[in-house]
Design an enzyme around this catalytic site. Structure first.
Site, short mmCIF file in Angstrom:
data_model
loop_
_atom_site.label_atom_id
_atom_site.label_comp_id
_atom_site.label_asym_id
_atom_site.label_seq_id
_atom_site.Cartn_x
_atom_site.Cartn_y
_atom_site.Cartn_z
N ARG A 153 -31.82 -24.22 13.57
CA ARG A 153 -31.57 -23.97 14.68
C ARG A 153 -31.90 -24.75 16.82
O ARG A 153 -32.24 -23.59 17.27
CB ARG A 153 -31.62 -22.47 14.59
CG ARG A 153 -30.27 -21.87 13.67
CD ARG A 153 -29.45 -21.32 14.15
NE ARG A 153 -28.74 -20.80 13.09
CZ ARG A 153 -27.96 -20.54 11.27
NH1 ARG A 153 -29.04 -21.90 10.83
NH2 ARG A 153 -27.80 -20.04 11.23
N SER A 191 -25.19 -14.39 14.01
CA SER A 191 -26.38 -14.06 14.07
C SER A 191 -27.41 -13.66 15.65
O SER A 191 -27.28 -14.30 16.62
CB SER A 191 -27.80 -15.00 13.47
OG SER A 191 -27.13 -14.73 12.41
N GLU A 249 -31.81 -15.96 19.08
CA GLU A 249 -30.52 -17.72 18.80
C GLU A 249 -29.99 -18.01 20.23
O GLU A 249 -29.92 -18.64 20.05
CB GLU A 249 -29.81 -17.13 17.58
CG GLU A 249 -29.37 -18.32 16.91
CD GLU A 249 -28.44 -18.20 15.35
OE1 GLU A 249 -27.66 -18.47 16.29
OE2 GLU A 249 -28.91 -18.20 14.82
N1 EPU Z 1 -30.59 -8.68 4.93
C1 EPU Z 1 -30.96 -6.77 4.83
N2 EPU Z 1 -29.92 -6.09 5.77
C2 EPU Z 1 -29.25 -6.46 6.90
C3 EPU Z 1 -28.82 -8.00 6.50
C4 EPU Z 1 -29.65 -8.52 5.81
O1 EPU Z 1 -31.85 -6.54 4.05
O2 EPU Z 1 -28.13 -5.67 7.60
C5 EPU Z 1 -31.35 -8.83 3.77
C6 EPU Z 1 -30.18 -9.23 2.76
O3 EPU Z 1 -31.33 -9.06 2.06
C7 EPU Z 1 -29.99 -10.83 2.89
C8 EPU Z 1 -30.65 -11.64 3.87
O4 EPU Z 1 -31.39 -10.35 4.22
O5 EPU Z 1 -29.75 -10.74 0.93
C9 EPU Z 1 -30.27 -12.48 4.25
O6 EPU Z 1 -29.32 -11.95 4.16
P1 EPU Z 1 -27.85 -13.02 5.20
O7 EPU Z 1 -27.60 -13.94 3.36
O8 EPU Z 1 -26.59 -11.98 5.53
O9 EPU Z 1 -27.97 -14.39 6.14
P2 EPU Z 1 -29.01 -14.25 7.08
O10 EPU Z 1 -30.47 -14.74 7.35
O11 EPU Z 1 -28.90 -12.67 7.89
C10 EPU Z 1 -28.18 -16.26 8.18
C11 EPU Z 1 -27.77 -17.60 9.10
C12 EPU Z 1 -26.36 -17.13 9.55
C13 EPU Z 1 -25.65 -18.31 8.10
C14 EPU Z 1 -25.87 -16.51 6.54
C15 EPU Z 1 -25.80 -18.07 5.69
C16 EPU Z 1 -29.72 -17.35 10.74
C17 EPU Z 1 -30.43 -15.92 11.79
N3 EPU Z 1 -28.65 -17.29 10.53
O12 EPU Z 1 -27.77 -15.24 8.22
O13 EPU Z 1 -26.15 -17.95 10.29
O14 EPU Z 1 -24.35 -17.98 8.89
O15 EPU Z 1 -27.87 -16.79 6.56
O16 EPU Z 1 -26.58 -18.78 5.27
O17 EPU Z 1 -30.40 -18.55 10.16
C18 EPU Z 1 -25.82 -17.54 12.74
O18 EPU Z 1 -26.92 -18.52 13.09
O19 EPU Z 1 -24.84 -17.30 13.77
C19 EPU Z 1 -25.09 -17.48 11.24
C20 EPU Z 1 -24.54 -16.21 11.13
#
Ligand code: EPU
Length: 340
Positions: A164, A238, A333
């Protein structure tokens, strides 16, 4: 070629924050863009360049000029044995561009379906999702220097893309407008389905050897389930980055929180910010019109009528709660714009 005065920005930012710009224009060509830039420089006004408005927060009315380049066009401008070189203008909508590449059988961007925003904004924060980021396919880009109107090429390396991050969020912040972006896309499909959610989604549909189109559809289904639609519930995706900590820090956190979600990266580890926020008690919680989304704690949402101050209040409260519980600092972000 004139500026619109006192332009409402509510519909120009996906968080739906109420704010106005003193002046606004959406130039449709590089020549028009250069003319507007000369006029901004001559009047010595603060300038903000707006893409799709999906990764920013207005902290108040913007006292200067908001320019939203509306340059359009996509073309294949070269090829090698394995790749097509595809150029897209900065004002193209990112998701539409990805769907167009798939229809043309130019592969590689399928995992990045449904990301809001424009092509021109995509390299600034090196957009990424489901195991793929722009850095994997960016070839080079063209940008116009705001101060001089001069056009310059940046190679992939010169963009200095990170998680990012890019040179356009660091040393060159506010100095260039990205007008054209070139991508190296694959002639033969090479789908990336390593991310758990994608594997699950494909398995649920009995798909064993997915096509890029099927991967794109899986990503669209996952995002639709997890992320709120900005037209229904304002948000900026995010809200915080997933924090990167030293491997030792993860070890000590694991002693207190054995179930912590983390992705080791050599000497470091990336923590799932959504998990930290949920564990700190903030999932689905709100103060006034702003809260954390009840299906994805990392996304902050506007329940209606939020100002920039409302957003920042919740952001700070969450940062404080996570810092207190885990000793980890969450970094925002989206970028913040408004009166200084
Ligand atoms: N999780 C929780 N509780 C929640 C949300 C997430 O426990 O309320 C845990 C879950 O275990 C889950 C893990 O966090 O497996 C990761 O969550 P998720 O797969 O939804 O991905 P993220 O890390 O929250 C990142 C990117 C997203 C992107 C997704 C998929 C960043 C800051 N965000 O989210 O990007 O779509 O991975 O690759 O890196 C964005 O940047 O705006 C964005 C949406």
């Amino acid at each position: 070629m004139r500026f619109i005065e006192n332009q409402p920005l509510d519909r120009l930012n996906t968080f739906g924050i109420t704010a106005r710009a003193r002046f606004y224009a959406a130039p449709e060509s590089e020549v028009e863009l250069a003319r507007f830039l000369r006029s901004v420089t001559a009047r010595n006004l603060p300038l903000m360049v707006l893409g799709g408005g999906s990764n920013l927060i207005f902290s108040g009315d913007f006292p200067g000029v908001v320019l939203q380049p509306a340059l359009t066009g996509v073309a294949c401008i070269g090829e090698s044995a394995d790749h097509y070189l595809v150029e897209a203008a900065g004002g193209e909508k990112w998701h539409d561009f990805v769907q167009y590449t798939l229809a043309c059988h130019w592969y590689g961007l399928e995992n990045l379906s449904l990301i809001p925003g424009t092509v021109g904004a995509s390299p600034i924060q090196n957009i990424g999702a489901y195991g793929v980021e722009i850095a994997d396919h960016l070839h080079s880009l063209t940008a116009m220097e705001i101060a001089s109107g001069e056009v310059r090429e940046f190679s992939r390396e010169e963009c200095r893309l990170g998680y990012r991050e890019s040179v356009f969020k660091q040393e060159l912040r506010g100095r260039y407008i990205i007008t054209r972006v070139r991508f190296l896309l694959l002639k033969a499909a090479a789908v990336r389905t390593g991310y758990g959610d994608i594997r699950q989604e494909l398995a649920d549909h009995g798909i064993v050897q997915p096509t890029p189109r099927q991967v794109a559809d899986a990503v669209i289904a996952i995002r639709t389930r997890k992320l709120p639609l900005p037209s229904v519930l304002g948000n900026a995706g995010s809200f915080f980055k997933n924090p990167v900590v030293a491997a030792g820090k993860l070890e000590s956190l694991r002693q207190h929180f054995p179930e912590i979600v983390a992705y080791p990266q050599g000497e470091q580890a990336k923590l799932a910010a959504g998990w930290l926020i949920e564990k700190a008690g903030w999932k689905g919680r709100r103060i006034g019109p702003v809260g954390s989304y009840n299906k994805q704690a990392l996304v902050l949402v506007n329940h209606g009528g939020a100002t920039g101050a409302d957003v920042m209040q919740v952001a700070h409260a969450i940062q404080q709660a996570v810092l207190q519980m885990f000793g980890v600092q969450l970094e925002m972000e989206p970028q913040v714009y408004g009166p200084d």
